[in-house]
Each structure stands twice: as structure tokens, then as C-alpha cells.
Design a protein around this motif. Sequence first.
Motif, PDB file in Angstrom:
ATOM      1  N   ILE A  50       0.845  -1.194   0.000  1.00 36.44           N
ATOM      2  CA  ILE A  50       0.000   0.000   0.000  1.00 36.44           C
ATOM      3  C   ILE A  50       0.880   1.244   0.000  1.00 36.44           C
ATOM      4  O   ILE A  50       1.755   1.417   0.857  1.00 36.44           O
ATOM      5  N   GLY A  51       0.665   2.089  -0.996  1.00 36.82           N
ATOM      6  CA  GLY A  51       1.465   3.295  -1.121  1.00 36.82           C
ATOM      7  C   GLY A  51       1.332   3.882  -2.508  1.00 36.82           C
ATOM      8  O   GLY A  51       0.604   3.378  -3.366  1.00 36.82           O
ATOM      9  N   SER A  52       2.051   4.968  -2.730  1.00 34.90           N
ATOM     10  CA  SER A  52       2.115   5.606  -4.034  1.00 34.90           C
ATOM     11  C   SER A  52       3.542   5.441  -4.536  1.00 34.90           C
ATOM     12  O   SER A  52       4.483   5.976  -3.947  1.00 34.90           O
ATOM     13  N   TRP A  53       3.697   4.676  -5.629  1.00 36.16           N
ATOM     14  CA  TRP A  53       5.010   4.192  -6.054  1.00 36.16           C
ATOM     15  C   TRP A  53       5.383   4.691  -7.447  1.00 36.16           C
ATOM     16  O   TRP A  53       4.549   4.706  -8.356  1.00 36.16           O
ATOM     17  N   THR A  54       6.648   5.027  -7.614  1.00 34.44           N
ATOM     18  CA  THR A  54       7.188   5.247  -8.950  1.00 34.44           C
ATOM     19  C   THR A  54       7.573   3.898  -9.535  1.00 34.44           C
ATOM     20  O   THR A  54       8.277   3.112  -8.897  1.00 34.44           O
ATOM     21  N   ARG A  68      -0.487   3.579  -7.801  1.00 37.36           N
ATOM     22  CA  ARG A  68      -1.028   3.892  -6.475  1.00 37.36           C
ATOM     23  C   ARG A  68      -1.902   2.733  -6.007  1.00 37.36           C
ATOM     24  O   ARG A  68      -2.900   2.405  -6.653  1.00 37.36           O
ATOM     25  N   LEU A  69      -1.513   2.109  -4.898  1.00 35.64           N
ATOM     26  CA  LEU A  69      -2.244   0.982  -4.342  1.00 35.64           C
ATOM     27  C   LEU A  69      -2.798   1.393  -2.988  1.00 35.64           C
ATOM     28  O   LEU A  69      -2.044   1.721  -2.071  1.00 35.64           O
ATOM     29  N   ALA A  70      -4.136   1.380  -2.871  1.00 43.37           N
ATOM     30  CA  ALA A  70      -4.792   1.775  -1.629  1.00 43.37           C
ATOM     31  C   ALA A  70      -5.912   0.789  -1.338  1.00 43.37           C
ATOM     32  O   ALA A  70      -6.839   0.660  -2.134  1.00 43.37           O
ATOM     33  N   ALA A 165      -8.737  14.534  -8.162  1.00 47.71           N
ATOM     34  CA  ALA A 165      -9.220  14.593  -6.788  1.00 47.71           C
ATOM     35  C   ALA A 165      -8.048  14.825  -5.843  1.00 47.71           C
ATOM     36  O   ALA A 165      -6.990  14.210  -5.980  1.00 47.71           O
ATOM     37  N   ALA A 166      -8.253  15.680  -4.857  1.00 45.99           N
ATOM     38  CA  ALA A 166      -7.189  16.009  -3.915  1.00 45.99           C
ATOM     39  C   ALA A 166      -6.738  14.778  -3.138  1.00 45.99           C
ATOM     40  O   ALA A 166      -5.570  14.666  -2.757  1.00 45.99           O
ATOM     41  N   SER A 167      -7.646  13.829  -2.928  1.00 48.22           N
ATOM     42  CA  SER A 167      -7.304  12.637  -2.159  1.00 48.22           C
ATOM     43  C   SER A 167      -6.215  11.817  -2.826  1.00 48.22           C
ATOM     44  O   SER A 167      -5.469  11.096  -2.156  1.00 48.22           O
ATOM     45  N   LEU A 168      -6.111  11.912  -4.149  1.00 48.67           N
ATOM     46  CA  LEU A 168      -5.105  11.131  -4.866  1.00 48.67           C
ATOM     47  C   LEU A 168      -3.710  11.731  -4.749  1.00 48.67           C
ATOM     48  O   LEU A 168      -2.731  11.090  -5.122  1.00 48.67           O
ATOM     49  N   LEU A 169      -3.608  12.942  -4.260  1.00 48.96           N
ATOM     50  CA  LEU A 169      -2.301  13.563  -4.074  1.00 48.96           C
ATOM     51  C   LEU A 169      -1.673  13.158  -2.752  1.00 48.96           C
ATOM     52  O   LEU A 169      -0.471  13.328  -2.554  1.00 48.96           O
ATOM     53  N   GLU A 170      -2.490  12.613  -1.855  1.00 52.44           N
ATOM     54  CA  GLU A 170      -1.995  12.188  -0.556  1.00 52.44           C
ATOM     55  C   GLU A 170      -1.594  10.720  -0.607  1.00 52.44           C
ATOM     56  O   GLU A 170      -2.261   9.909  -1.257  1.00 52.44           O
ATOM     57  N   PRO A 171      -0.524  10.333   0.063  1.00 53.36           N
ATOM     58  CA  PRO A 171      -0.143   8.915   0.070  1.00 53.36           C
ATOM     59  C   PRO A 171      -1.192   8.087   0.801  1.00 53.36           C
ATOM     60  O   PRO A 171      -1.685   8.497   1.861  1.00 53.36           O
ATOM     61  N   PRO A 172      -1.562   6.933   0.247  1.00 55.98           N
ATOM     62  CA  PRO A 172      -2.546   6.082   0.925  1.00 55.98           C
ATOM     63  C   PRO A 172      -1.977   5.511   2.215  1.00 55.98           C
ATOM     64  O   PRO A 172      -0.766   5.336   2.356  1.00 55.98           O
ATOM     65  N   THR A 173      -2.847   5.234   3.157  1.00 55.02           N
ATOM     66  CA  THR A 173      -2.433   4.687   4.437  1.00 55.02           C
ATOM     67  C   THR A 173      -3.004   3.289   4.620  1.00 55.02           C
ATOM     68  O   THR A 173      -3.991   2.914   3.984  1.00 55.02           O
ATOM     69  N   VAL A 174      -2.393   2.533   5.495  1.00 52.05           N
ATOM     70  CA  VAL A 174      -2.849   1.183   5.786  1.00 52.05           C
ATOM     71  C   VAL A 174      -3.954   1.273   6.835  1.00 52.05           C
ATOM     72  O   VAL A 174      -3.715   1.675   7.978  1.00 52.05           O
ATOM     73  N   THR A 175      -5.171   0.915   6.447  1.00 50.03           N
ATOM     74  CA  THR A 175      -6.318   0.985   7.350  1.00 50.03           C
ATOM     75  C   THR A 175      -6.534  -0.363   8.037  1.00 50.03           C
ATOM     76  O   THR A 175      -5.987  -1.392   7.630  1.00 50.03           O
ATOM     77  N   ASP A 176      -7.363  -0.348   9.082  1.00 50.80           N
ATOM     78  CA  ASP A 176      -7.707  -1.603   9.752  1.00 50.80           C
ATOM     79  C   ASP A 176      -8.435  -2.537   8.793  1.00 50.80           C
ATOM     80  O   ASP A 176      -8.242  -3.763   8.834  1.00 50.80           O
ATOM     81  N   GLU A 177      -9.253  -1.967   7.923  1.00 48.33           N
ATOM     82  CA  GLU A 177      -9.966  -2.786   6.936  1.00 48.33           C
ATOM     83  C   GLU A 177      -8.977  -3.482   6.007  1.00 48.33           C
ATOM     84  O   GLU A 177      -9.138  -4.662   5.672  1.00 48.33           O
ATOM     85  N   ALA A 178      -7.944  -2.749   5.590  1.00 42.93           N
ATOM     86  CA  ALA A 178      -6.930  -3.336   4.708  1.00 42.93           C
ATOM     87  C   ALA A 178      -6.172  -4.449   5.431  1.00 42.93           C
ATOM     88  O   ALA A 178      -5.890  -5.493   4.839  1.00 42.93           O
ATOM     89  N   ARG A 179      -5.831  -4.233   6.688  1.00 42.36           N
ATOM     90  CA  ARG A 179      -5.129  -5.265   7.452  1.00 42.36           C
ATOM     91  C   ARG A 179      -5.962  -6.543   7.549  1.00 42.36           C
ATOM     92  O   ARG A 179      -5.441  -7.645   7.425  1.00 42.36           O
TER      93      ARG A 179
END
Length: 296
Positions: A50-54, A68-70, A165-179
Motif C-alpha cells: 500500500i502506497g504511491s510508487w514510482t 497507487r495501491l490503496a 481529486a485532492a485525495s489522490l495527491l496524498e499517500p494512501p495509508t494502511v487501514t484496519d480494513e486493509a489489514r
Amino acid sequence: MANRGYLAAMVACGVLLTGCDGQTGPGAADLGPGPAANESSGPSAPEGLIGSWTIADLADPGVGTILRLADHELYLVGSRCGILRGSWRADTDGNFLAEVNSTVSAAVEGTPDCKRVSQDTPGWLRRVTAYRIDGSGRPVLLDNLAQPVARLLPGATPTAGPDMAASLLEPPTVTDEARRALAPAAALPPTLNPADQHRLTGRWTPAVGHRGAYLEFTTDGEWRGSDGCNGGGGRWITATGGALLATTGPVTKIGCPDQVPVWSWLRTTRRAGLDGEALVLLDAQGREAGRLRPAD
């Protein structure tokens, strides 16, 4: 697999993105598990993806520059058609699967070539069936022979645009749902035989429910199906121990009696086994998500 209604809804929400690639998918020989990658690297932590990767070391840099994987959402940024949207799955055994199934860029609607590629997973991404996290904590995407397809470098930031969308400029975070979604899956019960790629390929119908419902797994790693009223599809891979990962794209929402939630089955499936001729799909906790039989 893109759905026009789904696309329009996304544009109406103001989430306007761009991305594309016209490569075709792999043949059946390119499919397969990726456990070979794990024989040397050991179990992996999929939340590390999970993150925003080159995207680095990719043979064809024209397919995009940022991945971008979120949670289960995927965005591929930086090619001539804009940003593509899709989904991805991974597990703690190092298996990985992704697909592109739509775009939310209004400009693509009037461009036949971009519209087509927005519904087709790029060839390089279709080759990826596994991953590993290297010694520096960076993901490496691998093919079924455990050979690197692309390396992912952290810290990528898409360039802001009027339709992004402004949300796509922020790095994704690991949520409890993702875990929870990426947690280790329970082992296949000993009463079931692992369903590998060969045994899964073909058409299956639910044991109960709408007579028109089905799932069909093809040798090129695609699946298609119906809940009895709505059609849809995605991609799939198998691995050792009955592991099964499948992506699901947008579907219509037509109602009818006796619908069978085949999409939900596949979204939650982590293992697949055979009980005689019956195909049993199991979630991460080992609970039965669905049961099917070979189509007549």
C-alpha cells in the motif's frame, strides 16, 4: 469490463483521473502461482504494497509512471490516456493479482483507442503473479518464474491537475480494513482437495439459486459470470494450498428473484477446494463463501 453507468457516476462525483496502455495480456503459459518467489524470500507482508510508487525497471515506460495501491483500489498514472482505475489482490504467501477495468477521465469517452485500453489491463501488469519486499522495504513485482517485472520506489506524488481529486495527491495509508483483508488465510480443510488452475478452468453453476447464474474461469486468467441478472468479470490466479485470488470489476445492479452473489463470493475468496465434483470457495477464516458444481 468497464460499466458506463459506473463511469458516469464517478465523473459526477468529481473524481476525474487519466491513464492507459494498449498491450495485450499473456497467454496461458504466463499464468500460474508465484510461490517460487517466496521460496527464497519467505512470507511477505502485503500491507507493505500500500502506497504511491514510482514504477522503475519496466521495459515499456510508456504505460505509466506511478502505481497507487490503496486498500483494494489501484490507479495507474502518467500515460498518454491519463489515469486508469482498477483493483488488486495480494496475500501473505507473496501472490499478487491486479487488473485495470475503467477510467474516470471524461476525455477518454470521446477517444476510441483510449476507451478501449481503459478496459484492458496493461501487458506488464498481466504478467505479475507475485511480489516480494526487498531488503530496503521496497516491493518488487514478479512474474510466474519469479523474475522481476517492475520495482516500486516510494514517495511518488502525482502532479496536481484541475480534474484530479485532492485525495489522490496524498499517500494512501494502511487501514484496519486493509489489514483484515490482507491477513493470512486459514489453511484449506483436509476434507477438500486443492483446486489448481487446471481444475478450476471451465464453467461452474451455483449449487442453489438462479438457474442462469454461473462462473467461468478461462485459461488466459480471465473469469466471467452472472448472478442470474447481471454480467461481470475480472482476473484470477491460483497458487499452492488451494490459494485463489480474483479481482472483480464494476457490474450492473439489476434485480431479479433468486440472484446468487457470485461477485461477493470471489471478492472474499482466499482458498478453493474440491469436495468430490463440487467447487467450494472459502474466505480468509475458512468459512464457506460459495459452492458450485460443473456446468452441464
